[in-house]
Design an enzyme around this catalytic site. Structure first.
Site, PDB file in Angstrom:
ATOM      1  N   SER A  78      23.910 101.968  58.279  1.00 13.93           N
ATOM      2  CA  SER A  78      23.378 101.084  57.248  1.00 13.93           C
ATOM      3  C   SER A  78      23.799 101.641  55.901  1.00 13.93           C
ATOM      4  O   SER A  78      24.782 102.387  55.807  1.00 13.93           O
ATOM      5  CB  SER A  78      21.848 101.005  57.363  1.00 13.93           C
ATOM      6  OG  SER A  78      21.317 100.064  56.440  1.00 13.93           O
ATOM      7  N   GLY A 124      26.139  99.360  54.495  1.00 10.74           N
ATOM      8  CA  GLY A 124      25.268  98.743  53.505  1.00 10.74           C
ATOM      9  C   GLY A 124      26.037  98.421  52.241  1.00 10.74           C
ATOM     10  O   GLY A 124      27.255  98.555  52.163  1.00 10.74           O
ATOM     11  N   ASP A 149      22.332 103.589  52.110  1.00 12.07           N
ATOM     12  CA  ASP A 149      21.626 104.836  51.845  1.00 12.07           C
ATOM     13  C   ASP A 149      20.126 104.735  52.096  1.00 12.07           C
ATOM     14  O   ASP A 149      19.464 105.734  52.364  1.00 12.07           O
ATOM     15  CB  ASP A 149      21.864 105.262  50.384  1.00 12.07           C
ATOM     16  CG  ASP A 149      23.319 105.593  50.112  1.00 12.07           C
ATOM     17  OD1 ASP A 149      23.920 106.310  50.935  1.00 12.07           O
ATOM     18  OD2 ASP A 149      23.862 105.146  49.092  1.00 12.07           O
ATOM     19  N   ASN A 192      10.540 100.741  56.526  1.00 13.29           N
ATOM     20  CA  ASN A 192       9.860 101.951  57.004  1.00 13.29           C
ATOM     21  C   ASN A 192       9.799 102.054  58.527  1.00 13.29           C
ATOM     22  O   ASN A 192       9.122 102.942  59.052  1.00 13.29           O
ATOM     23  CB  ASN A 192       8.449 102.077  56.417  1.00 13.29           C
ATOM     24  CG  ASN A 192       8.477 102.663  55.032  1.00 13.29           C
ATOM     25  OD1 ASN A 192       9.029 103.742  54.820  1.00 13.29           O
ATOM     26  ND2 ASN A 192       7.926 101.951  54.080  1.00 13.29           N
ATOM     27  N   ARG A 218      12.031  96.288  60.194  1.00  8.43           N
ATOM     28  CA  ARG A 218      11.211  96.111  58.995  1.00  8.43           C
ATOM     29  C   ARG A 218      11.360  97.354  58.122  1.00  8.43           C
ATOM     30  O   ARG A 218      11.905  98.367  58.554  1.00  8.43           O
ATOM     31  CB  ARG A 218       9.739  95.921  59.363  1.00  8.43           C
ATOM     32  CG  ARG A 218       9.166  97.111  60.122  1.00  8.43           C
ATOM     33  CD  ARG A 218       7.731  96.899  60.548  1.00  8.43           C
ATOM     34  NE  ARG A 218       7.218  98.060  61.249  1.00  8.43           N
ATOM     35  CZ  ARG A 218       7.397  98.304  62.524  1.00  8.43           C
ATOM     36  NH1 ARG A 218       8.097  97.447  63.270  1.00  8.43           N
ATOM     37  NH2 ARG A 218       6.895  99.391  63.082  1.00  8.43           N
TER      38      ARG A 218
END
Length: 653
Positions: A241, A273, A243, A220, A218
């Protein structure tokens, strides 16, 4: 390519980690010997090839490469594939035959050479080269020779000096570095988990790096995890992932009560990412050609395997509400932030979403009225090449002019973790699962020589090989030495059935971190020495590293630790065609050489941005934040970034 100055030393390598409090009482180690020339032979010997029969090879190891020359059946002066640059090597291992009658020992070198496409460099492909040590009569003697070569190679890869007396023993290798990998399984086009399994984990296993892997579930999640870590047990935190995940990690470290020590934890990024700007800068620092997708991931993974870090400047950003967050990348307003946020609906396209977003943004080009003020840098940045000449800003208007600790929080135990222990262990079953969670991580053979692949260590008619570890397993399991990984959020009652609370990362008020001594409160006059520009802007970009994207070099002369924020802006009145030319030139970092009159630049230590247009989009590291006035200050070298060794100027490793 970035040229390394004499004062730009690597902070440490995997062989020279920072000394912990437990180590400080130990006597100082003798200074390392002076560096050897790149062509100095360190080892030379004759080996057989595997699985091919009858071939004999002469191997020569230098500080920069492994040289291979065929001796039999037909000698070659310059054999194809006879030079293996260490920049392409992830690791090596020693092996032994499963045939009791085979007295030979083996060592395998894992490489990722670049292919050729139409005469140009192409993508990397994994290759394993296995060599047979059979010059002695007994297995023990052959094993010692294979280990000598493997240890020497690993020392070079990890930046460890070799002894001058030629004694190469397993004691030269320190314990494997222990990394915490945080993976956003749905990063980019949802391929992050697949890329991690197929590329990242095999490579760092080949390098002998020890790791624990956690999938974030999720927003954070990473921020909460690092707030509860026992950081002394980790040599680095690496995000797999885009940035955004690193943004969470750094802000989580700076929101700990021990933030002054926590923020020194080395952090790294492996790009999976859609936005991979910092990875693009790491790739350039490592001396590699610009790359995208899997090629960029393999380049950054190779650099991670080598070890080495640099100080990382962080930008403290104060928003209109008084909340504060820390940026490692950029603050954007106008065209750049519009494209970033409006292209979110095209996230399934990966990095192509920005291309489509740029086209749409050009079709509906807006201008924004605002005021940009900045404190000029006392020292000019490193002079760029003539092709990167920078326009000088003209002053249009000059204006005259300890937080309380947060209460402790309860921690809940981590519910999804994959650990690399010396012996294969069953994977923990998650206590909680999310819909669509990726499949569990496959068990890899680690700390002994990498994954066992039949294609590497066996051929038709050959007895298969098995790993022969360079170092014996530690007497106690590392898991017993590690504290449980916890999350920095209040524990929810098990009967509530409610998900844990989440925070908006950029909006979360941070009461910790260094004070902004250069910034007066927002809304108050600025001190003397600041420069203010007011007018209509198409975009304003404040960037710390060189790259705005994996293939966009916004500040070609920027360094990770130059102590500057690089301000770029485009005034109103620019045509769509001229703006498009700027972004096309930015792929080569040559946009400043176009002579565009609307393009401006300044190197600063702090800045304030006051949008005067009632509506717009502001982003910090690609994350949308509240719209309104903001200000920021550079904190030089506050963080530590895992970069790998710097590349040699002007040469592809």
């Amino acid at each position: 390519m970035e040229t390394q100055r004499p004062d730009q030393e690597l902070t440490w390598s995997w062989g020279h980690r920072p000394r912990s409090a437990l180590d400080r009482a130990e006597p100082m180690a003798p200074p390392p010997p002076p560096p050897l020339a790149a062509s100095t032979p360190l080892l030379h010997g004759e080996f057989g090839s595997y699985p091919a029969r009858g071939s004999r090879l002469a191997l020569t190891l230098t500080p920069q490469a492994l040289h291979i020359q065929r001796l039999r059946p037909k000698p070659e002066a310059r054999p194809r594939g006879g030079l293996v640059p260490l920049a392409e090597v992830s690791g090596c291992c020693t092996l032994r035959s499963r045939s009791p009658s085979d007295s030979a020992a083996y060592f395998c070198v894992y490489t990722y050479p670049q292919g050729r496409r139409g005469g140009r460099l192409g993508g990397r492909r994994r290759a394993a080269r296995t060599f047979r040590a059979d010059g002695a009569a007994t297995y023990e003697e052959n094993r010692a020779e294979a280990q000598r070569w493997a240890i020497a190679l690993m020392c070079l890869l990890r930046g460890l000096p070799l002894p001058g007396d030629g004694e190469i023993t397993p004691e030269l290798l320190p314990r494997p570095p222990r990394l915490l990998l945080l993976v956003n399984p749905f990063g980019g086009r949802g391929l992050a988990w697949q890329w991690c399994k197929n590329h990242v984990l095999p490579m760092i296993s080949e390098a002998g790096l020890s790791f624990n892997l956690i999938q974030t579930e999720r927003q954070n999640h990473a921020r909460e995890l690092v707030q509860g870590l026992s950081l002394s047990e980790w040599d680095g935190i690496v995000t797999v992932s885009g940035d955004g995940l690193l943004f969470e990690v750094l802000n989580g470290l700076l929101d700990r009560p021990d933030w002054e020590e926590a923020v020194k934890t080395p952090v790294g990024i492996l790009p999976c990412g859609s936005g991979n700007a910092l990875a693009g800068a790491v790739n350039q620092h490592g001396g590699f050609e610009p790359a995208l997708g899997v090629d960029l991931l393999l380049n950054c993974s190779l650099l991670l395997c080598r070890g080495g870090s640099r100080p990382l400047d962080l930008l403290s950003v104060t928003l209109a509400s008084g909340s504060r967050c820390f940026s490692f990348l950029s603050v954007a307003w106008g065209f750049v932030s519009d494209v970033d946020i409006q292209s979110e609906r095209f996230r399934a396209l990966g990095s192509a979403r920005f291309t489509l977003g740029t086209v749409l943004g050009l079709a509906t080009l807006h201008t924004y009225r605002g005021r940009l003020s900045y404190l000029p840098a006392a020292v000019e940045p490193a002079s760029p090449t003539p092709a990167h000449g920078l326009p000088r800003a003209k002053s249009e208007l000059t204006l005259a002019p300890a937080p309380a600790p947060a209460p402790p929080v309860a921690h809940s135990p981590l519910h999804r973790s994959v650990s690399d222990l010396p012996l294969p262990l069953p994977l923990p079953k998650p206590a909680l699962t999310s819909p669509g969670s990726p499949e569990p991580l496959p068990i890899l053979s680690l700390n002994g020589g990498g994954p066992e692949l039949a294609g590497d260590w066996g051929g038709a008619g050959d007895a298969p090989l098995s790993p022969d570890p360079l170092l014996p397993s530690p007497p106690s399991s590392p898991k017993a030495l590690l504290s449980p990984i916890t999350e920095g959020v209040p524990e929810m009652p098990t009967t509530s059935g409610l998900p844990p609370p989440t925070l908006d990362a950029p909006e979360a008020i941070s009461t910790r971190g260094p004070p902004d001594h250069l910034l007066p409160p927002l809304g108050t006059p600025l001190p003397p020495g600041w420069v203010t520009l007011e007018g209509d802007f198409v975009l304003m970009l404040a960037i710390s590293p060189s790259h705005l994207g994996a293939d966009l070099v916004a500040a070609p002369h920027a360094r990770f630790d130059d102590g500057l924020v690089h301000l770029c802006w485009v005034r109103g009145g620019i045509s769509r065609a001229a703006l498009l030319r700027l972004f096309l030139a930015m792929e080569r970092g040559s946009h400043f050489s176009l002579g565009c009159p609307q393009l401006g630049y300044a190197a600063a230590r702090a800045f304030r941005l006051e949008p005067l247009t009632p509506r717009g989009v502001l982003t910090v590291d690609g994350e949308q934040v509240e719209y309104g006035p903001l200000q920021a200050q550079v904190h030089p070298g506050l963080g530590t970034l895992l970069t790998g060794p710097p590349g040699r100027p002007g040469r592809e490793p």
